[in-house]
Design a protein around this motif. Structure first.
Motif, PDB file in Angstrom:
ATOM      1  N   VAL A 180      45.828  67.788  65.709  1.00  0.00           N
ATOM      2  CA  VAL A 180      44.498  67.965  66.307  1.00  0.00           C
ATOM      3  C   VAL A 180      43.507  68.436  65.251  1.00  0.00           C
ATOM      4  N   GLU A 181      43.934  69.341  64.395  1.00  0.00           N
ATOM      5  CA  GLU A 181      43.029  69.866  63.367  1.00  0.00           C
ATOM      6  C   GLU A 181      42.500  68.759  62.466  1.00  0.00           C
TER       7      GLU A 181
ATOM      8  N   ALA B  85      40.349  66.130  64.564  1.00  0.00           N
ATOM      9  CA  ALA B  85      39.038  66.687  64.919  1.00  0.00           C
ATOM     10  C   ALA B  85      38.152  66.781  63.684  1.00  0.00           C
ATOM     11  N   ARG B  86      38.762  67.114  62.552  1.00  0.00           N
ATOM     12  CA  ARG B  86      37.983  67.170  61.310  1.00  0.00           C
ATOM     13  C   ARG B  86      37.429  65.796  60.953  1.00  0.00           C
TER      14      ARG B  86
ATOM     15  N   ILE C  62      41.139  66.672  73.914  1.00  0.00           N
ATOM     16  CA  ILE C  62      41.508  67.847  73.123  1.00  0.00           C
ATOM     17  C   ILE C  62      40.691  67.875  71.835  1.00  0.00           C
ATOM     18  N   LEU C  63      40.528  66.718  71.212  1.00  0.00           N
ATOM     19  CA  LEU C  63      39.692  66.656  70.008  1.00  0.00           C
ATOM     20  C   LEU C  63      38.256  67.037  70.325  1.00  0.00           C
TER      21      LEU C  63
ATOM     22  N   ALA D 123      38.051  70.724  70.544  1.00  0.00           N
ATOM     23  CA  ALA D 123      38.132  71.304  69.202  1.00  0.00           C
ATOM     24  C   ALA D 123      36.805  71.157  68.469  1.00  0.00           C
TER      25      ALA D 123
ATOM     26  N   ALA E 226      34.497  74.267  67.213  1.00  0.00           N
ATOM     27  CA  ALA E 226      34.272  74.423  65.773  1.00  0.00           C
ATOM     28  C   ALA E 226      32.797  74.395  65.405  1.00  0.00           C
TER      29      ALA E 226
ATOM     30  N   LEU F  83      46.465  75.305  76.684  1.00  0.00           N
ATOM     31  CA  LEU F  83      45.229  75.017  75.955  1.00  0.00           C
ATOM     32  C   LEU F  83      44.083  75.920  76.417  1.00  0.00           C
TER      33      LEU F  83
ATOM     34  N   LEU G  42      41.713  77.192  73.684  1.00  0.00           N
ATOM     35  CA  LEU G  42      40.787  76.163  73.217  1.00  0.00           C
ATOM     36  C   LEU G  42      39.704  75.909  74.255  1.00  0.00           C
TER      37      LEU G  42
END
Length: 280
Positions: free
Chosen positions: A72-73, A76-77, A101-102, A105, A109, A209, A212
């Motif tokens: 996911v990190e 999402a980035r 989920i993305l 995130a 962020a 989750l 999040l």
């Protein structure tokens, strides 16, 4: 179009262009931007629809280190980098399952970027029953001679969760979610995505989750839930609404995980929500 992420990974993006408010569509774990073709047709002209194939899916490059990249990190980035690359500062996000989920995130962020978040059959908990089902299917190579056979098999496999869908609808779905080689359906994603779902014991609890979901703050949210979903339960959705009284939610009848986003109820809810949040 093909864009090269900072780490050198090539990402496939479909961008309708235009002057409308931008809406980024993020697909489920084993799907890609084609999954949003029906919704994009409904949004055309009012919104700039951007569809990203996450790495390892569709036209984007596959990972050299799946366990490190299919996270996911990282995904999402990639999506956040895409918004910067396109010069977007205020967007809507429509995320199906993993894509939702993305989206959460991204909202957590970068507060203020996501002005409207649509979660398609995903929420603050993931039911283990649904994850086991997905784990049993992911990476399984199709063994169908053509897309008509794929449609028949998909209809039979999903009859309980998606009752009443005609063969033509299943064939259209198959063509959106599979690739084609010599006329035969083949996987359109890297089978190594199986690393994203570890083995689940029989007594595994739901995937939590909530941190999040809480981290997205006051980001406006619309949740779509398939009435027969084994990923987002009715009880989880009820708890989400209790935690966020301003959350909007629509349950789509005769759908499991996940609604196709061509259903009249889904389209109407998404258009209304995005228009109200982005067209100001």
């Amino acid at each position: 179009m093909r864009l090269i992420a900072p780490d050198g990974r090539g990402l496939h993006v479909e961008d309708s262009g235009g002057d409308g408010p931008p809406v980024l569509c993020l697909a489920g774990l084993t799907r890609d931007g084609r999954d949003f073709a029906p919704l994009a047709a409904h949004l055309a002209g009012r919104f700039r629809v951007i569809r990203l194939d996450s790495r390892g899916r569709g036209g984007s490059d596959r990972a050299t280190d799946p366990a490190a990249e299919y996270t996911v990190e990282v995904e999402a980035r990639d999506a956040l980098w895409l918004t910067e690359r396109l010069g977007l500062t205020r967007i809507g996000v429509v995320g199906t399952s993993r894509g939702g989920i993305l989206g959460m995130a991204m909202a957590a962020a970068r507060p203020g970027l996501v002005a409207a978040l649509v979660l398609n059959d995903i929420g603050a908990e993931i039911a283990p029953e649904g994850l086991r089902r997905i784990a049993g299917r992911i990476g399984r190579a199709p063994d169908w001679p053509d897309f008509a056979a794929a449609a028949r098999a998909l209809a039979a496999e999903n009859a309980a969760e998606f009752p009443g869908l005609p063969p033509a609808a299943w064939e259209a779905f198959a063509r959106r979610t599979l690739a084609e080689a010599d006329g035969r359906p083949v996987l359109s994603y890297d089978p190594a995505l199986a690393v994203t779902i570890p083995p689940l014991p029989d007594d595994a609890p739901p995937v939590d989750l909530w941190p999040l979901f809480s981290a997205i703050g006051e980001t406006p949210v619309l949740v779509l839930r398939g009435a027969n979903s084994d990923i987002l339960t009715a009880a989880t959705l009820a708890r989400m609404r209790a935690a966020r009284p301003d959350l909007e939610a629509v349950t789509i009848p005769d759908r499991g995980h996940a609604p196709f986003l061509d259903e009249p109820e889904a389209v109407a809810a998404i258009v209304r929500f995005l228009t109200g949040r982005l067209c100001r």
